[in-house]
Design an enzyme around this catalytic site. Sequence first.
Site, PDB file in Angstrom:
ATOM      1  N   SER A 294     -32.216 -20.057 -30.183  1.00  0.00           N
ATOM      2  CA  SER A 294     -33.370 -20.815 -29.831  1.00  0.00           C
ATOM      3  C   SER A 294     -32.819 -20.882 -28.290  1.00  0.00           C
ATOM      4  O   SER A 294     -31.649 -21.524 -28.104  1.00  0.00           O
ATOM      5  CB  SER A 294     -33.666 -22.188 -30.257  1.00  0.00           C
TER       6      SER A 294
ATOM      7  N   ASN B 250     -31.215 -24.016 -22.033  1.00  0.00           N
ATOM      8  CA  ASN B 250     -29.933 -23.942 -22.872  1.00  0.00           C
ATOM      9  C   ASN B 250     -30.311 -23.033 -24.114  1.00  0.00           C
ATOM     10  O   ASN B 250     -31.379 -22.797 -24.301  1.00  0.00           O
ATOM     11  CB  ASN B 250     -29.440 -25.373 -23.732  1.00  0.00           C
TER      12      ASN B 250
ATOM     13  N   ASP C  78     -29.719 -31.016 -27.921  1.00  0.00           N
ATOM     14  CA  ASP C  78     -30.141 -30.009 -28.611  1.00  0.00           C
ATOM     15  C   ASP C  78     -31.453 -30.321 -29.073  1.00  0.00           C
ATOM     16  O   ASP C  78     -32.021 -29.666 -30.167  1.00  0.00           O
ATOM     17  CB  ASP C  78     -29.293 -29.493 -30.067  1.00  0.00           C
TER      18      ASP C  78
END
Length: 224
Positions: free
Chosen positions: A149, A120, A158
Amino acid sequence: MEPKMSSSNDDNTWLQVVVLISGNGSNLQAIIDDTTTPDCPFAVSAVISNNPRAYGLERAKRAGIDTRVVNHLEHPSRQRFDLALARAVDEYTPGLLALAGFMRVLGPEFVGRYPGRIMNIHPSLLPRYPGLNTHVRVLADGAGEHGASVHFVTPELDAGPVIVQATVPVLDKDTPDTLAARVLAQEHRIYPQAIRWFAEDRLRMKAGRVRLDGVSSTRPTRLQ
Ligand code: GRF
């Protein structure tokens, strides 16, 4: 049972990537653009969107890439949506799933089907600012630096191990939009790079950590 996943490891071909999107798809475009360079070790086999109006679908069609829509509104629960999504993904037996502005939270069963094979891109310097509205929150806090990131996806939102980051300074005159634009430009650099490393078998998630070029690290690589 885990689905069969192809990869550059076992069949000596390019890594096949399925990209999941929800919107504009500028990160998807950066990934597609990278595949047009002669030395690129991966290909995008399909783009799947939960949003039928996502502009990224047009970008994919323009590049001659298969598109699919799995509309979350047509499924009564997250589990049923995740199952429909997994069915669509598995038609392509990808080696990697790349979430690129994909705005649905994936459940643990979905994530568990593709261990170490989902990435991701997130618009903050994780673990700082997980979740939504990162640029607004960074400005509200008066933070001096911000960034993006790329991380492996684990069931916790996350929170998977971070592969690579790029930073941008926060300027006095920044608005959420100007800051977002500078962060997005960095996203477009680091996401194709992380996918390349994975395609070249240089990068894996091992025991919950990022392993790059044989070195396990708790600190993400920073691209200047
Ligand atoms: C990016 O900032 C991404 O990090 C976030 O949503 C935005 C999507 O942009 N999750 P795009 O659809 O790739 O243009």
